[in-house]
Design an enzyme around this catalytic site. Structure first.
Site, PDB file in Angstrom:
ATOM      1  N   ARG A 270       0.914  -1.251   0.062  1.00  0.00           N
ATOM      2  CA  ARG A 270      -0.053   0.053  -0.099  1.00  0.00           C
ATOM      3  C   ARG A 270       1.067   1.328   0.176  1.00  0.00           C
ATOM      4  O   ARG A 270       1.887   1.438   0.895  1.00  0.00           O
ATOM      5  CB  ARG A 270      -0.914   0.068   1.145  1.00  0.00           C
ATOM      6  CG  ARG A 270      -1.629  -1.267   1.177  1.00  0.00           C
ATOM      7  CD  ARG A 270      -2.749  -1.072   2.407  1.00  0.00           C
ATOM      8  NE  ARG A 270      -3.590  -2.444   2.383  1.00  0.00           N
ATOM      9  CZ  ARG A 270      -4.452  -2.526   3.344  1.00  0.00           C
ATOM     10  NH1 ARG A 270      -4.909  -1.884   4.108  1.00  0.00           N
ATOM     11  NH2 ARG A 270      -4.915  -3.662   3.209  1.00  0.00           N
ATOM     12  N   ARG A 285       2.114   1.254  10.062  1.00  0.00           N
ATOM     13  CA  ARG A 285       1.903   1.461   8.910  1.00  0.00           C
ATOM     14  C   ARG A 285       3.024   1.353   8.034  1.00  0.00           C
ATOM     15  O   ARG A 285       3.984   2.367   7.805  1.00  0.00           O
ATOM     16  CB  ARG A 285       1.429   3.208   8.987  1.00  0.00           C
ATOM     17  CG  ARG A 285       0.515   3.570   7.799  1.00  0.00           C
ATOM     18  CD  ARG A 285      -0.013   4.760   7.818  1.00  0.00           C
ATOM     19  NE  ARG A 285      -0.870   4.881   9.197  1.00  0.00           N
ATOM     20  CZ  ARG A 285      -2.121   4.641   9.218  1.00  0.00           C
ATOM     21  NH1 ARG A 285      -2.792   4.367   8.116  1.00  0.00           N
ATOM     22  NH2 ARG A 285      -2.804   4.777  10.292  1.00  0.00           N
ATOM     23  N   GLU A 357      -6.104  -0.679  15.498  1.00  0.00           N
ATOM     24  CA  GLU A 357      -6.821  -1.507  14.820  1.00  0.00           C
ATOM     25  C   GLU A 357      -5.725  -2.762  14.465  1.00  0.00           C
ATOM     26  O   GLU A 357      -4.513  -2.396  13.918  1.00  0.00           O
ATOM     27  CB  GLU A 357      -6.960  -0.766  13.534  1.00  0.00           C
ATOM     28  CG  GLU A 357      -7.799  -1.713  12.401  1.00  0.00           C
ATOM     29  CD  GLU A 357      -8.093  -1.189  11.128  1.00  0.00           C
ATOM     30  OE1 GLU A 357      -8.094  -1.931  10.073  1.00  0.00           O
ATOM     31  OE2 GLU A 357      -7.940   0.137  10.999  1.00  0.00           O
ATOM     32  N   SER A 360     -10.001  -5.947  10.476  1.00  0.00           N
ATOM     33  CA  SER A 360     -11.197  -5.060  10.036  1.00  0.00           C
ATOM     34  C   SER A 360     -12.148  -6.169   9.341  1.00  0.00           C
ATOM     35  O   SER A 360     -11.580  -6.807   8.224  1.00  0.00           O
ATOM     36  CB  SER A 360     -11.126  -4.037   9.102  1.00  0.00           C
ATOM     37  OG  SER A 360     -12.132  -3.270   8.855  1.00  0.00           O
ATOM     38  N   ARG A 398       1.249  -6.132  12.899  1.00  0.00           N
ATOM     39  CA  ARG A 398       0.768  -5.505  14.093  1.00  0.00           C
ATOM     40  C   ARG A 398       0.302  -6.555  15.438  1.00  0.00           C
ATOM     41  O   ARG A 398       0.248  -6.337  16.496  1.00  0.00           O
ATOM     42  CB  ARG A 398      -0.784  -4.709  13.818  1.00  0.00           C
ATOM     43  CG  ARG A 398      -0.509  -3.748  12.664  1.00  0.00           C
ATOM     44  CD  ARG A 398      -2.095  -2.952  12.765  1.00  0.00           C
ATOM     45  NE  ARG A 398      -1.658  -1.634  11.644  1.00  0.00           N
ATOM     46  CZ  ARG A 398      -2.446  -0.708  11.452  1.00  0.00           C
ATOM     47  NH1 ARG A 398      -3.217  -0.440  12.161  1.00  0.00           N
ATOM     48  NH2 ARG A 398      -2.125   0.246  10.762  1.00  0.00           N
TER      49      ARG A 398
END
Length: 432
Positions: A270, A285, A357, A360, A398
Site C-alpha cells: 500500500r 503503517r 486496529e 477489520s 501489528r
C-alpha cells in the site's frame, strides 16, 4: 456497485443514505444520473415506436408485393428506420457505459443499524476482552524491544526507503510463527480453505473488489518490459481479499457450494497515500506488510450471520494469544468503500497506552458480486448475486507489535505466548 434498479426506483432515498457517509455527498452526481436516465427512457420509448412502425411496414410490404405494386418507398422508409434503430442502440450502449462508470465510484450503502457519523469519533464500542497489563517497570515500544531481536528498520530503509522493515533472527521467526498459527486456526478450527494466490493482478480484479477506479493512488503497480507480456500493467495486491474474492468472478455457483470460505497469508502493498506524518515509527503503517485474510462467499440471507462469525474468528486469534482487545462497530463515515457494515478489532498497545486496529471485518453484501458478476443458482433456478465478506485474521506485523509490547520483560526479553511454542520448537522466551 449499487443496483441501478434501486437508483431508478428511489434515487432520493439512495442519496439520503449516501449522505450518512459524507454530507454533502460527493459520490453521485444526481443531476447527471437523472439526465442520462431520462435520455435512456426516451431512447427506449423511441426504439419501441420504431420497431412497431417497422413491423407495420413489413406487413405493408408483403401486401404490396402480393398485389404486384411498387414497394420502393416503403422499403426506403424501412431502411431509414433501420439506420435510426442502429444509432439508437449505439447511443443506449454509450449511456449504459456512462452509468456503469458513474456507479463504479459510488460506495456501498450502510445498513440501517450502522451508527451515523462523519468519522471514527462516531464508532461504537461493542465489547472488550482481556485486561491491559500493569507493568512494574517502564514499558518500551516494539521498536526498542525489537532492535535486539532482529527487527531492523535501518536496513529496511537502506534497501527500500521509509516504511519498510527488515527482520532477522528471533523477530523473523516470531513473525513466521504468528502467520502459521493464524493459518492453522482459520483452516483447522474455522473451516477455511488455505490458498496461495498471485501478488500481482490486473486492473479488472481490483475493479471487482472496489479498489479501482477510486483508490488508484493507494496502489503500487509495475509494467512489464520484455517478452509476451511487454507493456502489460499489473498492480501489487493491497490485500489477498482481492485475489480470494475474485477467484469466483464471472461464475454462477451451485447453491449447495455456499458458503465458500477461503484464507491466505500474503504480503500486502500500500502506498499509504494521505498518511504523511502518521505512524512513521515502527511497524504500524508500512508500505509492505503481511496479513492472513479471510473471505466468505455466502447466500444473501446468511451474510449478516457470517459477519458475526468472521469477527469471532478474528477474535479467537487474539484470545488464544492472550492479547487484550476491543470490538468497534464502525460509523457510516468511517467504513470502507465497499462495506455495508464493518467491525474493527483494536488490540491494546502498551507503549501508546491505547487500542490500535489489528483487524477489520466487513459485509459487502452484493456490492462486489455485482462488479465481478458472481452469482448463484437459487432455489427457484434463477441467477442471484452472492454476498461477499472479508476480514483480517490477522495483520501479522501489528500482531507482532502487540506480542512484543504486551509480553515484554524488564530485561528486554519477550515471553512467548503458549500457543506459539510449537511453532518455535518449544522456545518460551525470546532473548537477544
Amino acid at each position: 456497485m449499487l443496483d441501478i434498479a434501486l437508483l431508478r426506483k428511489d434515487l432520493d432515498s439512495v442519496i439520503a443514505r449516501l449522505e450518512t457517509r459524507k454530507t454533502p455527498q460527493p459520490f453521485l452526481d444526481a443531476d447527471a444520473f437523472q439526465a442520462l436516465e431520462n435520455e435512456r427512457k426516451t431512447l427506449q420509448i423511441r426504439t419501441e415506436e420504431l420497431q412497431a412502425r417497422r413491423n407495420q411496414l413489413s406487413k405493408q410490404i408483403g401486401m404490396l408485393k402480393g398485389k404486384g405494386e411498387d414497394t420502393s418507398a416503403v422499403m426506403a422508409e424501412v431502411a431509414g428506420i433501420g439506420d435510426a434503430q442502429k444509432a439508437g442502440a449505439e447511443r443506449l450502449t454509450q449511456i449504459q457505459a456512462a452509468l456503469d462508470q458513474m456507479l463504479m465510484s459510488v460506495p456501498n450503502l450502510p445498513q440501517a443499524d450502522v451508527p451515523v457519523g462523519s468519522d471514527e469519533s462516531a464508532n461504537v464500542e461493542v465489547r472488550r476482552w482481556g485486561t491491559p497489563r500493569h507493568f512494574d517497570f517502564e514499558a518500551r515500544d516494539h521498536v526498542d524491544l525489537g532492535a535486539a531481536l532482529g527487527l531492523d528498520f535501518e536496513t529496511g530503509a537502506k534497501l527500500s526507503g521509509s516504511r519498510f522493515s527488515f527482520m532477522k533472527g528471533p523477530a523473523a521467526r516470531l513473525h513466521r510463527a504468528l502467520a502459521q498459527f493464524m493459518l492453522d486456526v482459520q483452516t483447522q478450527e474455522h473451516g477455511y480453505t488455505e490458498c496461495y494466490t498471485p501478488y500481482l493482478v490486473q486492473a479488472r480484479a481490483l475493479q471487482g473488489t472496489g479498489q479501482l477506479p477510486k483508490f488508484e493512488q493507494d496502489l503500487f503497480h509495475v509494467t512489464s518490459g520484455d517478452g509476451e507480456a511487454a507493456g502489460s500493467k499489473w498492480y501489487l495486491i493491497p490485500t489477498s481479499e482481492v485475489t480470494l474474492t475474485n477467484a469466483v468472478a464471472d461464475s454462477v455457483l451451485p447453491m449447495d457450494q455456499l458458503p465458500i470460505k477461503l484464507t491466505a497469508h500474503s504480503p500486502c502493498f500500500r502506498s499509504e497515500a494521505g498518511s504523511a506524518g502518521r505512524d512513521t515509527r515502527g511497524l504500524i503503517r508500512q508500505h509492505q506488510f503481511d496479513k492472513v485474510e479471510m473471505v466468505q462467499i455466502v447466500h444473501p440471507e446468511q451474510s449478516n450471520a457470517a459477519l458475526e462469525e468472521m469477527t469471532g474468528h478474528a477474535e479467537t486469534i487474539l484470545q488464544k494469544l492472550g492479547l487484550p482487545y476491543r470490538v468497534l462497530l464502525l460509523s457510516t463515515g468511517d467504513m470502507g468503500f465497499g462495506s455495508t457494515k464493518t467491525y474493527d478489532l483494536e488490540v491494546w498497545v502498551p507503549a501508546q497506552n491505547t487500542y490500535r486496529e489489528i483487524s477489520s471485518c466487513s459485509n459487502c453484501e452484493a456490492f462486489q458480486a455485482r462488479r465481478m458478476q458472481t452469482r448463484f443458482k437459487n432455489a427457484q433456478g434463477k441467477n442471484e448475486f452472492v454476498h461477499t465478506l472479508n476480514g483480517s485474521g490477522l495483520a501479522v506485523g501489528r500482531t507482532l507489535v502487540a506480542v512484543l509490547e504486551n509480553f515484554q520483560n524488564a530485561d528486554g526479553s519477550i515471553t512467548v505466548p503458549e500457543v506459539l511454542h510449537p511453532y518455535l520448537k518449544g522456545v518460551d522466551r525470546l532473548v537477544a
